[in-house]
Design a protein around this motif. Sequence first.
Motif, PDB file in Angstrom:
ATOM      1  N   THR A 133      36.317 -15.989 -63.181  1.00 47.79           N
ATOM      2  CA  THR A 133      36.101 -15.349 -61.890  1.00 47.79           C
ATOM      3  C   THR A 133      37.261 -14.431 -61.523  1.00 47.79           C
ATOM      4  N   LEU A 134      36.913 -13.279 -60.986  1.00 46.42           N
ATOM      5  CA  LEU A 134      37.870 -12.316 -60.458  1.00 46.42           C
ATOM      6  C   LEU A 134      37.804 -12.372 -58.939  1.00 46.42           C
ATOM      7  N   PHE A 135      38.944 -12.195 -58.294  1.00 46.71           N
ATOM      8  CA  PHE A 135      38.990 -12.247 -56.838  1.00 46.71           C
ATOM      9  C   PHE A 135      39.616 -10.975 -56.262  1.00 46.71           C
ATOM     10  N   LEU A 136      39.272 -10.700 -55.015  1.00 45.59           N
ATOM     11  CA  LEU A 136      39.966  -9.672 -54.252  1.00 45.59           C
ATOM     12  C   LEU A 136      40.188 -10.232 -52.850  1.00 45.59           C
ATOM     13  N   GLN A 137      41.425 -10.569 -52.549  1.00 43.31           N
ATOM     14  CA  GLN A 137      41.791 -11.025 -51.217  1.00 43.31           C
ATOM     15  C   GLN A 137      42.099  -9.800 -50.377  1.00 43.31           C
ATOM     16  N   MET A 138      41.385  -9.656 -49.281  1.00 39.22           N
ATOM     17  CA  MET A 138      41.543  -8.486 -48.424  1.00 39.22           C
ATOM     18  C   MET A 138      42.017  -8.928 -47.048  1.00 39.22           C
ATOM     19  N   ASN A 139      43.202  -8.519 -46.673  1.00 36.17           N
ATOM     20  CA  ASN A 139      43.790  -8.868 -45.389  1.00 36.17           C
ATOM     21  C   ASN A 139      43.989  -7.615 -44.538  1.00 36.17           C
ATOM     22  N   SER A 140      44.200  -7.823 -43.257  1.00 35.73           N
ATOM     23  CA  SER A 140      44.448  -6.708 -42.325  1.00 35.73           C
ATOM     24  C   SER A 140      43.404  -5.603 -42.508  1.00 35.73           C
ATOM     25  N   LEU A 141      42.159  -6.008 -42.529  1.00 34.52           N
ATOM     26  CA  LEU A 141      41.079  -5.055 -42.794  1.00 34.52           C
ATOM     27  C   LEU A 141      40.966  -4.016 -41.693  1.00 34.52           C
ATOM     28  N   LYS A 142      40.597  -2.810 -42.108  1.00 30.11           N
ATOM     29  CA  LYS A 142      40.448  -1.680 -41.199  1.00 30.11           C
ATOM     30  C   LYS A 142      39.018  -1.151 -41.280  1.00 30.11           C
ATOM     31  N   PRO A 143      38.552  -0.471 -40.247  1.00 31.29           N
ATOM     32  CA  PRO A 143      37.192   0.095 -40.310  1.00 31.29           C
ATOM     33  C   PRO A 143      36.995   1.005 -41.524  1.00 31.29           C
ATOM     34  N   GLU A 144      38.039   1.683 -41.956  1.00 33.64           N
ATOM     35  CA  GLU A 144      37.917   2.567 -43.121  1.00 33.64           C
ATOM     36  C   GLU A 144      37.778   1.808 -44.434  1.00 33.64           C
ATOM     37  N   ASP A 145      37.910   0.484 -44.406  1.00 32.72           N
ATOM     38  CA  ASP A 145      37.657  -0.325 -45.601  1.00 32.72           C
ATOM     39  C   ASP A 145      36.172  -0.616 -45.768  1.00 32.72           C
ATOM     40  N   THR A 146      35.365  -0.238 -44.794  1.00 37.66           N
ATOM     41  CA  THR A 146      33.924  -0.462 -44.872  1.00 37.66           C
ATOM     42  C   THR A 146      33.334   0.276 -46.065  1.00 37.66           C
ATOM     43  N   ALA A 147      32.655  -0.470 -46.940  1.00 37.61           N
ATOM     44  CA  ALA A 147      32.102   0.119 -48.158  1.00 37.61           C
ATOM     45  C   ALA A 147      31.341  -0.949 -48.917  1.00 37.61           C
ATOM     46  N   MET A 148      30.621  -0.508 -49.950  1.00 37.85           N
ATOM     47  CA  MET A 148      30.076  -1.426 -50.934  1.00 37.85           C
ATOM     48  C   MET A 148      31.161  -1.614 -51.986  1.00 37.85           C
ATOM     49  N   TYR A 149      31.478  -2.861 -52.278  1.00 37.29           N
ATOM     50  CA  TYR A 149      32.522  -3.180 -53.248  1.00 37.29           C
ATOM     51  C   TYR A 149      31.894  -3.661 -54.553  1.00 37.29           C
ATOM     52  N   TYR A 150      32.385  -3.092 -55.655  1.00 40.21           N
ATOM     53  CA  TYR A 150      31.840  -3.401 -56.966  1.00 40.21           C
ATOM     54  C   TYR A 150      32.923  -3.983 -57.877  1.00 40.21           C
ATOM     55  N   CYS A 151      32.543  -5.022 -58.587  1.00 41.96           N
ATOM     56  CA  CYS A 151      33.385  -5.583 -59.624  1.00 41.96           C
ATOM     57  C   CYS A 151      33.124  -4.824 -60.925  1.00 41.96           C
ATOM     58  N   ALA A 152      34.154  -4.638 -61.725  1.00 41.33           N
ATOM     59  CA  ALA A 152      34.008  -3.880 -62.959  1.00 41.33           C
ATOM     60  C   ALA A 152      34.873  -4.481 -64.049  1.00 41.33           C
ATOM     61  N   ALA A 153      34.447  -4.291 -65.297  1.00 48.22           N
ATOM     62  CA  ALA A 153      35.221  -4.776 -66.435  1.00 48.22           C
ATOM     63  C   ALA A 153      35.166  -3.756 -67.560  1.00 48.22           C
ATOM     64  N   GLY A 154      36.280  -3.597 -68.231  1.00 49.34           N
ATOM     65  CA  GLY A 154      36.351  -2.673 -69.345  1.00 49.34           C
ATOM     66  C   GLY A 154      37.382  -3.127 -70.342  1.00 49.34           C
ATOM     67  N   ARG A 155      37.326  -2.591 -71.558  1.00 51.05           N
ATOM     68  CA  ARG A 155      38.262  -3.022 -72.593  1.00 51.05           C
ATOM     69  C   ARG A 155      39.679  -2.547 -72.303  1.00 51.05           C
ATOM     70  N   ALA A 156      39.794  -1.395 -71.629  1.00 49.00           N
ATOM     71  CA  ALA A 156      41.108  -0.890 -71.257  1.00 49.00           C
ATOM     72  C   ALA A 156      40.941   0.182 -70.190  1.00 49.00           C
ATOM     73  N   ASP A 157      42.003   0.439 -69.457  1.00 55.55           N
ATOM     74  CA  ASP A 157      42.038   1.530 -68.466  1.00 55.55           C
ATOM     75  C   ASP A 157      40.860   1.456 -67.509  1.00 55.55           C
ATOM     76  N   CYS A 158      40.527   0.286 -67.048  1.00 55.49           N
ATOM     77  CA  CYS A 158      39.324   0.146 -66.217  1.00 55.49           C
ATOM     78  C   CYS A 158      39.529   0.631 -64.793  1.00 55.49           C
ATOM     79  N   TYR A 159      40.711   1.187 -64.492  1.00 50.68           N
ATOM     80  CA  TYR A 159      40.878   1.838 -63.201  1.00 50.68           C
ATOM     81  C   TYR A 159      40.077   3.141 -63.176  1.00 50.68           C
ATOM     82  N   ARG A 160      39.667   3.593 -64.359  1.00 48.96           N
ATOM     83  CA  ARG A 160      38.832   4.785 -64.495  1.00 48.96           C
ATOM     84  C   ARG A 160      37.382   4.357 -64.620  1.00 48.96           C
ATOM     85  N   ALA A 161      36.545   4.881 -63.734  1.00 52.48           N
ATOM     86  CA  ALA A 161      35.139   4.493 -63.760  1.00 52.48           C
ATOM     87  C   ALA A 161      34.492   4.812 -65.106  1.00 52.48           C
TER      88      ALA A 161
END
Length: 121
Positions: free
Chosen positions: A78-106
């Motif tokens: 399991t992967l987690f994302l703890q989100m604190n001090s949330l702001k209205p601009e954080d409103t979005a659909m959040y997606y989990c992703a996995a890749g062999r490398a450099d997965c910061y790139r879609a």
Amino acid sequence: HVQLVESGGGSVQAGGSLRLSCAASDFTISTYYCMAWFRKAPGKEPEGVATLTRDDDAYYADSVKGRFAISRDRAKDTLFLQMNSLKPEDTAMYYCAAGRADCYRADRVNYWGQGTQVTVS
């Protein structure tokens, strides 16, 4: 067939917290892959929010640095994302992703979850 299933989204007031979870159906994903969280808000481009490398080095978008924390529990696949001090601009659909490398790139993501909605008012 690899599946990533997110949970934990919801509605929260500004300043509140949420913890997103992403369960992987294959243990090799949570153990050996780069994993990340992306988000997509209406009318905006998708944004890489947080990345966890195979060596558990964490990287964050400037917009969430100091407020969000990415982590994984390999024993629970399991992967987690703890989100604190949330702001209205954080409103979005959040997606989990996995890749062999450099997965910061879609374009380097091999697997996507179905998304979980986060709404901050």
